[in-house]
Scaffold this active site. Structure first.
Site, short mmCIF file in Angstrom:
data_model
loop_
_atom_site.label_atom_id
_atom_site.label_comp_id
_atom_site.label_asym_id
_atom_site.label_seq_id
_atom_site.Cartn_x
_atom_site.Cartn_y
_atom_site.Cartn_z
N HIS A 124 7.30 5.52 1.22
CA HIS A 124 7.97 4.34 0.65
C HIS A 124 8.75 4.74 -0.61
CE1 HIS A 124 4.28 2.44 2.56
NE2 HIS A 124 5.23 1.80 3.18
N GLN B 84 3.81 -9.74 13.39
CA GLN B 84 4.10 -8.48 14.08
C GLN B 84 2.82 -7.76 14.52
OE1 GLN B 84 6.22 -6.67 10.61
NE2 GLN B 84 5.12 -4.80 11.15
N TYR C 232 0.87 -1.18 0.00
CA TYR C 232 0.00 0.00 0.00
C TYR C 232 0.91 1.24 0.00
CZ TYR C 232 -4.55 2.14 0.21
OH TYR C 232 -5.69 2.84 -0.13
N LYS D 119 10.33 7.43 10.33
CA LYS D 119 8.94 7.46 10.84
C LYS D 119 8.75 6.40 11.94
CE LYS D 119 4.31 7.32 10.64
NZ LYS D 119 3.89 5.99 10.33
N ASP D 120 9.32 5.20 11.70
CA ASP D 120 9.25 4.13 12.70
C ASP D 120 10.60 4.11 13.43
OD1 ASP D 120 6.64 2.46 11.90
OD2 ASP D 120 7.61 3.20 10.10
N SER E 247 1.33 7.55 6.11
CA SER E 247 1.24 6.20 6.66
C SER E 247 0.13 5.48 5.92
CB SER E 247 0.88 6.28 8.15
OG SER E 247 0.42 5.02 8.60
N SER E 248 0.33 4.18 5.69
CA SER E 248 -0.74 3.40 5.04
C SER E 248 -2.00 3.45 5.90
CB SER E 248 -0.28 1.95 4.87
OG SER E 248 0.95 1.91 4.18
N ARG E 249 -1.84 3.61 7.21
CA ARG E 249 -3.00 3.61 8.12
C ARG E 249 -3.79 4.92 8.07
NH1 ARG E 249 0.60 0.16 11.51
NH2 ARG E 249 -0.48 -1.83 11.72
N HIS F 188 3.14 4.51 -0.47
CA HIS F 188 2.89 5.96 -0.58
C HIS F 188 4.23 6.67 -0.77
CE1 HIS F 188 4.32 6.01 3.52
NE2 HIS F 188 3.32 5.23 3.93
P1 AMP Z 1 5.48 -0.14 6.26
O1 AMP Z 1 5.02 -0.52 4.91
O2 AMP Z 1 4.55 0.76 7.01
O3 AMP Z 1 5.98 -1.31 7.07
O4 AMP Z 1 6.76 0.77 6.03
C1 AMP Z 1 7.86 0.33 5.26
C2 AMP Z 1 9.00 1.29 5.44
O5 AMP Z 1 8.61 2.59 5.01
C3 AMP Z 1 9.44 1.43 6.92
O6 AMP Z 1 10.86 1.46 6.98
C4 AMP Z 1 8.83 2.74 7.31
O7 AMP Z 1 9.53 3.39 8.35
C5 AMP Z 1 8.92 3.53 6.02
N1 AMP Z 1 7.95 4.63 6.05
C6 AMP Z 1 6.62 4.55 6.31
N2 AMP Z 1 6.06 5.77 6.31
C7 AMP Z 1 7.06 6.65 6.04
C8 AMP Z 1 7.13 8.07 5.91
N3 AMP Z 1 6.06 8.86 6.06
N4 AMP Z 1 8.32 8.62 5.62
C9 AMP Z 1 9.43 7.84 5.48
N5 AMP Z 1 9.44 6.51 5.58
C10 AMP Z 1 8.28 5.91 5.86
#
Ligand code: AMP
Length: 285
Positions: free
Chosen positions: A37, A61, A32, A149-150, A185-187, A34
């Site tokens: 990513h 997780q 998903y 972000k995380d 955020s995907s959320r 954005h």
């Molecule tokens: P996720 O798909 O949410 O597990 O995120 C995958 C990667 O993208 C993780 O390393 C996140 O920290 C990074 N990520 C998610 N949102 C952002 C954002 N707004 N800015 C930068 N990196 C992000």
């Protein structure tokens, strides 16, 4: 761009690249995709010969009451984003491919996972570390890209990599935000229009904390109070935590000076959002 579903075919592609001496960058994601990513994928493309993106919603997780089943998916869109940002491979396995029957080995990082998100999401970082360690073994990247972000996840992965002598450079990438400051955020998809407006309080609260630090406040509790007061003015917001910690060890700080990470988790309605600010350079001596 190649899309693989199995470990076997992924390994074949990777070995062919390794035989040619190519440098590989990995961007682990849950899909998903954005612009956050995208920033990771395009940075990986600029620093490596080949880029692999993993798309896998990692069930281990998520806690039992969390949003695993509802987590948004759109693989067609994700393929397009990967292609447009320079990815060469998408690894998109089924759950049984990574966790076959009888799977019972996990990777655990202690200490760094005790506070912040680790406190309210028991088992979360064990799930993250286990899947990331598997991805590292399958893809064998030279560099792996994670978002600031995380922030706790980034610190935990850095520590796992160091402690387990994994020959992989971990690259932390800045937070990508909407125009009004909301971290992508995907959320965010879960938010109603009213909640979307309310969600601004996370980044605005953090900016108020930053101003307070820049004005010379040295007491971490006072800075946290300023942020808390701002967020509590928003009726749709319920604070889970606001903490000021060392960005490497995740241990709480009493004295607010760099390097510091101020991280928070806030529910907007039923949606749990996280955000943080990182201060790397000392403001005062
Ligand atoms: P996720 O798909 O949410 O597990 O995120 C995958 C990667 O993208 C993780 O390393 C996140 O920290 C990074 N990520 C998610 N949102 C952002 C954002 N707004 N800015 C930068 N990196 C992000």
């Amino acid at each position: 761009m190649k899309v693989t579903k199995t470990i076997e075919e992924t390994r074949q592609t990777i070995s062919a690249w390794k035989m040619q001496g190519l440098r590989i960058g990995l961007v682990p994601t849950m899909g998903y995709l954005h612009k956050g990513h995208e920033s990771l994928i395009s940075r990986a493309a600029s620093e490596n010969d080949k880029v692999a993106v993993s798309i896998f919603i990692n069930p281990i997780q998520f806690g039992p009451a969390e949003d695993y089943a509802a987590y948004p998916r759109n693989i067609e869109h994700d393929r397009k984003v990967c292609r447009e940002n320079g990815a060469d491979l998408i690894f998109h396995p089924e759950v049984a491919e990574l966790y076959p029957d009888g799977f019972c080995t996990h990777v655990n990082v202690d200490q760094l996972t005790e506070g912040l998100c680790g406190r309210s999401r028991p088992g979360h970082f064990q799930g993250v570390c286990t899947v990331v360690a598997k991805l590292f073994h399958i893809i064998q990247p030279d560099k792996a890209y994670f978002g600031q972000k995380d922030a706790q996840q980034l610190a935990v992965i850095r520590r796992m990599t160091r402690d387990m002598d994994m020959p992989i450079q971990i690259i932390g990438c800045p937070i990508v935000r909407e125009e009004d400051g909301l971290a992508l955020s995907s959320r965010n998809k879960y938010l109603s229009p009213e909640e979307r407006m309310a969600a601004r309080c996370l980044s605005v609260g953090l900016s108020k904390g930053r101003q307070c630090l820049l004005q010379g406040e040295t007491n971490a509790a006072k800075v946290i109070e300023v942020i808390r007061t701002h967020i509590e003015r928003e009726p749709r917001a319920r604070i889970e935590y606001i903490e000021m910690v060392d960005p490497d060890t995740m241990q709480p700080l009493e004295r607010a000076n760099a390097p510091l990470l101020c991280a928070l988790a806030v529910f907007i309605g039923k949606t749990r959002l996280i955000d943080n600010m990182l201060l790397e350079e000392p403001i005062w001596n």
